[in-house]
Each structure stands twice: as structure tokens, then as C-alpha cells.
Write a protein that holds these residues in place. Structure first.
Motif, mmCIF file in Angstrom:
data_model
loop_
_atom_site.group_PDB
_atom_site.id
_atom_site.type_symbol
_atom_site.label_atom_id
_atom_site.label_comp_id
_atom_site.label_asym_id
_atom_site.label_seq_id
_atom_site.Cartn_x
_atom_site.Cartn_y
_atom_site.Cartn_z
ATOM 1 N N UNK A 267 -0.437 -13.242 -6.054
ATOM 2 C CA UNK A 267 -1.174 -14.508 -6.137
ATOM 3 C C UNK A 267 -1.499 -15.032 -4.752
ATOM 4 N N UNK A 268 -2.298 -16.098 -4.687
ATOM 5 C CA UNK A 268 -2.546 -16.753 -3.411
ATOM 6 C C UNK A 268 -1.226 -17.270 -2.853
ATOM 7 N N UNK A 269 -1.052 -17.160 -1.536
ATOM 8 C CA UNK A 269 0.169 -17.679 -0.938
ATOM 9 C C UNK A 269 0.552 -16.979 0.339
ATOM 10 N N UNK A 270 1.756 -17.290 0.792
ATOM 11 C CA UNK A 270 2.341 -16.701 1.999
ATOM 12 C C UNK A 270 3.344 -15.653 1.543
ATOM 13 N N UNK A 271 3.105 -14.389 1.871
ATOM 14 C CA UNK A 271 3.902 -13.308 1.299
ATOM 15 C C UNK A 271 4.471 -12.382 2.383
ATOM 16 N N UNK A 272 5.144 -11.338 1.944
ATOM 17 C CA UNK A 272 6.019 -10.551 2.797
ATOM 18 C C UNK A 272 5.842 -9.082 2.453
ATOM 19 N N UNK A 273 5.942 -8.206 3.450
ATOM 20 C CA UNK A 273 6.059 -6.776 3.183
ATOM 21 C C UNK A 273 7.172 -6.213 4.049
ATOM 22 N N UNK B 22 8.962 3.355 3.793
ATOM 23 C CA UNK B 22 7.959 2.962 2.796
ATOM 24 C C UNK B 22 7.348 1.635 3.229
ATOM 25 N N UNK B 23 6.406 1.135 2.442
ATOM 26 C CA UNK B 23 5.951 -0.258 2.550
ATOM 27 C C UNK B 23 6.024 -0.870 1.159
ATOM 28 N N UNK B 24 6.848 -1.896 1.010
ATOM 29 C CA UNK B 24 6.990 -2.610 -0.260
ATOM 30 C C UNK B 24 6.366 -3.996 -0.123
ATOM 31 N N UNK B 25 5.389 -4.353 -1.007
ATOM 32 C CA UNK B 25 4.737 -5.656 -0.902
ATOM 33 C C UNK B 25 5.364 -6.684 -1.841
ATOM 34 N N UNK C 218 15.972 -3.492 11.537
ATOM 35 C CA UNK C 218 15.398 -2.788 12.690
ATOM 36 C C UNK C 218 13.952 -3.205 12.986
ATOM 37 N N UNK C 219 13.286 -3.916 12.045
ATOM 38 C CA UNK C 219 11.977 -4.458 12.375
ATOM 39 C C UNK C 219 10.834 -4.101 11.450
ATOM 40 N N UNK C 220 11.099 -3.409 10.344
ATOM 41 C CA UNK C 220 10.026 -2.973 9.459
ATOM 42 C C UNK C 220 9.695 -4.064 8.434
ATOM 43 N N UNK C 221 8.940 -5.068 8.888
ATOM 44 C CA UNK C 221 8.547 -6.173 8.014
ATOM 45 C C UNK C 221 7.354 -6.894 8.637
ATOM 46 N N UNK C 222 6.673 -7.682 7.807
ATOM 47 C CA UNK C 222 5.533 -8.458 8.292
ATOM 48 C C UNK C 222 5.020 -9.381 7.213
ATOM 49 N N UNK C 223 3.942 -10.088 7.513
ATOM 50 C CA UNK C 223 3.391 -11.114 6.625
ATOM 51 C C UNK C 223 2.121 -10.630 5.933
ATOM 52 N N UNK C 224 1.964 -11.043 4.687
ATOM 53 C CA UNK C 224 0.705 -10.876 3.946
ATOM 54 C C UNK C 224 0.255 -12.269 3.533
ATOM 55 N N UNK C 225 -0.906 -12.696 4.007
ATOM 56 C CA UNK C 225 -1.450 -14.002 3.644
ATOM 57 C C UNK C 225 -2.586 -13.780 2.652
ATOM 58 N N UNK C 226 -2.454 -14.388 1.470
ATOM 59 C CA UNK C 226 -3.491 -14.286 0.449
ATOM 60 C C UNK C 226 -4.155 -15.658 0.309
ATOM 61 N N UNK C 227 -5.425 -15.731 0.669
ATOM 62 C CA UNK C 227 -6.163 -16.990 0.584
ATOM 63 C C UNK C 227 -6.595 -17.263 -0.855
ATOM 64 N N UNK D 180 2.280 10.964 4.711
ATOM 65 C CA UNK D 180 1.440 9.771 4.613
ATOM 66 C C UNK D 180 1.111 9.493 3.151
ATOM 67 N N UNK D 181 0.717 8.263 2.884
ATOM 68 C CA UNK D 181 0.345 7.843 1.531
ATOM 69 C C UNK D 181 -0.542 6.616 1.657
ATOM 70 N N UNK D 182 -1.459 6.440 0.705
ATOM 71 C CA UNK D 182 -2.320 5.263 0.692
ATOM 72 C C UNK D 182 -1.888 4.326 -0.434
ATOM 73 N N UNK D 183 -1.408 3.156 -0.045
ATOM 74 C CA UNK D 183 -1.021 2.112 -1.005
ATOM 75 C C UNK D 183 -2.248 1.263 -1.354
ATOM 76 N N UNK D 184 -2.311 0.827 -2.607
ATOM 77 C CA UNK D 184 -3.362 -0.090 -3.038
ATOM 78 C C UNK D 184 -2.737 -1.232 -3.830
ATOM 79 N N UNK D 185 -3.022 -2.455 -3.386
ATOM 80 C CA UNK D 185 -2.474 -3.648 -4.048
ATOM 81 C C UNK D 185 -3.591 -4.661 -4.262
ATOM 82 N N UNK D 186 -3.605 -5.281 -5.441
ATOM 83 C CA UNK D 186 -4.502 -6.401 -5.672
ATOM 84 C C UNK D 186 -3.919 -7.619 -4.949
ATOM 85 N N UNK D 187 -4.746 -8.348 -4.235
ATOM 86 C CA UNK D 187 -4.299 -9.526 -3.485
ATOM 87 C C UNK D 187 -4.053 -10.677 -4.463
#
Length: 420
Positions: free
Chosen positions: A203-209, A166-169, A222-231, A194-201
Motif C-alpha cells: 500500500x501507499x506508505x513508508x516501507x522497508x526492504x 535475498x531481498x524481502x519487501x 551487517x547493513x542489508x536494508x533500505x527504504x521503499x517509499x510508495x506514494x 541473480x534473480x529479478x523480483x517483481x512487486x506491486x507498489x
């Protein structure tokens, strides 16, 4: 000839890197049979890549555990460059780093669209050492998503791996169907789904998925992670300044409001004020190479000692193709680090600067620092923040930064800024 400080820094990097690779090779030899029995054929192929290029070409150690060491060598896998990753922000404009994306307006809102795939792959974590990873778009960490507060982030996700994902924000998500967990919405996606996720950006900040399939510790490790930056949106900051600082609305002066708006513009990639800031993404991570529940390698952006010192002329000129080099810092610019802790199996990680103090914004959700003039911050797993650095009054040269858990630093999480 390189200057003495550069030579010593290069020697230190080589020493620690050599010791780390030797320990991993020894560990692989004693545990490989048990590990292969647990991870299957795909993982076994990854563990085969454990060679090391010694300076004498004999495969010997070149010294004892406390003496001098030969060069470990450069990374042979250049598909992922941790130096490029620092500055890669996927904003929806054009295609960046194999992330198909688009940006458009829909119902009065900016939509930033991305395509992610989960794949089974291998990633290089030290010279000659590969790790069997599960990865978004084939890289660890996954691509950095960047949006402006209030935008709609639309991610079409396809699972091409052998396990359900999955992808969890880590966002303020208002729709439970979009939470990316096994019990909500589509649940976990099996191979080929497959699936299409939709998220409102927000709050502003440095975030994670990250992936939220079970067992969580394995899917994240195992490596399934990354950054979400909200300006932050400067117009929204001007209208609601109390949401971006610790003051009540009645306490906010015109001067403070103007300061908050100015800071918001410096963090927003669509404003020219942001061009004056050198922004970097650093994801602190670790790797359990023998799958015993403890990490053997620690890094920022996956590759051990990637921001250490390699071959240089001592004047900041690095050899072409060099994969080990410090992060260059222009003392005339402001520097911002979006810091995220993705570590598994250890309760905390940390970030420490030598000869420097910085301001820290926990989670990056405020426009005033939550910690001022500190040289060390701790983060638990998934915690994140923003670090603001100023080297304007420092002499040129090398300045170390690393985790202030000594074990982490000596096992890969040790780096240098090169102030010029």
C-alpha cells in the motif's frame, strides 16, 4: 566568530564523538583477536581503520572522561554522504547514486526497474572507524526506492558477496515466489547468482526492504536494508477515500475527501504540490563493532553524529566539505521525515524532537495522522512511519533531535535541525 549556541553545540558534538571513538579504539584493542577469528580476512581489513585525528596531533585524549576534548576530525571516506542520502529518492528516471534504473509502460502499468548488487565492503560509522558491512550497491542503508501506488517495481538482484542473500519487501506482495525468503521462489541466491523480483507498489506508505537469509540478525545488522517509499495515487484516493483514513465511507464528506486528495498530492513526487515539501529519509541503525551481540554505535543513516554541529560561522555557512552539520530547515516550508527503524539487538528505538511537536502517521499508510501533537515516537525493528514537522513559528537557530534512549543519543544518535 560563531555565535555562542553554535559553539556550545559544536563542543557537545566533539565531546560525545571523541568519547565514542576513544571507547571503540579501546574495545578494538581488547577484543580484536577474538573478533578476527570470527569474521575472517575481509572483516579484519575493515577493523584496521581505527585511527583518530586529535587536535594536538599527539594521539592523546586532550582531557579526561568528564572534561574537555580535542577535535576528533572529519570523515576521510566521502563515498557515502548521509546529508545527500536524506534527499535521494530513486524513482526509476535516469541513473541516481549508481542505481541503474528505467521507467516504462507495460500492459497498461508503469514499471520502475532497478538493478541491485549485494557486495562485501566497509562503511565508515565514525571518524576513523570502519565496519565490515554487507551492503546493497555498496552503501548502508541501501538505495531508497520510490514508486507510485499501483506501479510495478522490478528489481534485478545479483549477489556478489561471499554469503547467500535475498531481498524481502515489506509490501503487500501477492506472489509468494517474490517474497525473498529461503523457502519460496529462487530461495537464497549464492555468490554469482541473480534473480529479478517483481512487486506491486502497495500500500501507499513508508516501507522497508532487507535480506532474509539466515541468521537474520547478522544479515540485517551487517547493513542489508533500505527504504521503499510508495506514494499515494490521488485519483485512487478520490475513489476510495475510506482506505486512507479511519472513517467509514458513509462518514466521508466532500470536504474530507478533498483534504485527503490534497494530502495525497503533497506526498506524490509526480505532482507539483510535492515540490513545496522538504522530504527526508531517516533510517535509524546501530552497529555491533565487536560482534558480541550488543551495539556500540547508534546513528541515523549510518554515521554517528553526522547531523551534529561542526565548524560554522554561526550564520548557517558551513565549511566546504564539512561532513558534520545539522539539517537545514526552511521555516517557510513543510517538512516530512520518512522514518524507519533498522536496529538489531535492541527491542526499540525512538525519535524525539526538542521544542517541537509533530504529527505521526504509523507506517505512513493513512492520510490522517495516527498520533497528533507528539514529540516522541517509538518503533520496534522494521516499524516505520511518517513525521510531519512545522517550524514556521520558531525562532531561527539550532533545535536538537535524537533517540530518547539516553545511551543511544550519547553513542551517536544525536542530531540538530538548523532553522533558518
Amino acid at each position: 566568530m560563531p555565535s555562542l549556541p553554535y559553539s556550545r553545540a559544536a563542543e557537545l558534538t566533539e565531546k560525545l564523538e571523541h568519547r565514542l571513538v576513544d571507547s571503540l579504539e579501546s574495545d578494538f584493542k581488547t577484543t580484536r583477536r577474538a573478533v578476527l577469528g570470527g569474521i575472517g580476512l575481509a572483516g579484519s581489513a575493515a577493523l584496521m581503520g581505527t585511527g583518530r585525528a586529535d587536535s594536538d596531533g599527539t594521539g592523546g585524549h586532550g582531557g579526561d572522561a568528564h572534561g574537555n576534548f580535542g577535535a576528533v576530525g572529519e570523515y576521510s571516506d566521502l563515498d557515502f554522504d548521509p546529508h545527500e542520502y536524506l534527499y535521494q529518492f530513486n524513482t526509476g528516471r535516469g541513473e541516481q547514486e549508481n542505481v541503474p534504473q528505467d521507467i516504462y509502460e507495460e500492459n497498461g502499468r508503469t514499471v520502475r526497474e532497478f538493478t541491485f548488487q549485494a557486495v562485501d565492503t566497509t562503511v565508515t560509522i565514525a571518524p576513523g572507524i570502519e565496519f565490515p558491512a554487507w551492503a546493497y550497491n555498496g552503501q548502508v542503508p541501501g538505495p531508497t526506492i520510490r514508486a507510485v501506488e499501483g506501479d510495478l517495481i522490478r528489481v534485478t538482484f545479483e549477489n556478489l558477496g561471499r554469503h547467500a542473500h535475498t531481498i524481502h519487501p515489506h509490501l503487500r506482495n501477492l506472489n509468494p515466489d517474490m517474497d525473498g525468503i529461503p523457502t519460496n521462489g529462487p530461495g537464497v541466491l549464492n555468490t554469482g547468482e541473480s534473480f529479478t523480483y517483481e512487486w506491486i507498489a502497495q500500500p501507499a506508505g513508508s516501507h522497508f526492504y532487507h535480506c532474509h537469509s539466515l541468521p537474520l540478525k547478522e544479515h540485517i545488522h551487517r547493513g542489508l536494508y533500505g527504504a521503499i517509499i510508495i506514494d499515494p495515487n490521488p485519483e485512487r484516493v478520490a475513489e476510495n477515500p475510506e482506505e486512507y483514513c479511519e472513517f467509514h465511507r458513509s462518514q466521508i464528506t466532500d470536504e474530507l475527501r478533498a483534504d485527503l486528495v490534497a494530502e495525497a498530492k503533497s506526498r506524490n513526487h509526480e505532482y507539483p504540490e510535492n515540490d513545496a515539501v522538504n522530504e527526508m529519509v531517516m533510517v535509524m541503525n546501530g552497529f555491533d563493532t565487536n560482534f558480541d551481540g550488543d551495539n556500540e554505535v547508534y546513528a541515523v543513516n549510518t554515521r554517528a553524529f553526522a547531523y551534529g554541529v561542526g565548524q560554522t560561522d554561526g550564520k548557517g555557512n558551513w565549511q566546504a566539505g564539512e561532513t558534520k552539520r545539522p539539517i537545514q530547515i526552511d521555516k517557510n516550508k513543510r517538512h516530512r521525515v520518512y522514518l524507519i527503524n533498522a536496529i538489531e539487538f535492541d527491542p526499540i528505538n525512538s525519535f524525539h524532537t526538542h521544542s517541537q511537536f509533530f504529527d505521526y502517521y504509523d507506517h505512513g499508510t493513512t492520510l490522517l495522522p495516527t498520533n497528533k501533537t507528539v514529540d516522541t515516537v517509538m518503533q520496534c525493528q522494521a516499524q516505520r512511519g511518517i513525521i510531519e514537522l512545522d517550524y514556521s513559528n520558531h525562532d531561527s537557530g539550532l533545535y536538537m533531535f535524537h533517540a530518547h534512549q539516553s545511551e543511544f543519543a550519547e553513542l551517536g544518535w544525536m542530531s540538530f535541525f538548523e532553522v533558518v
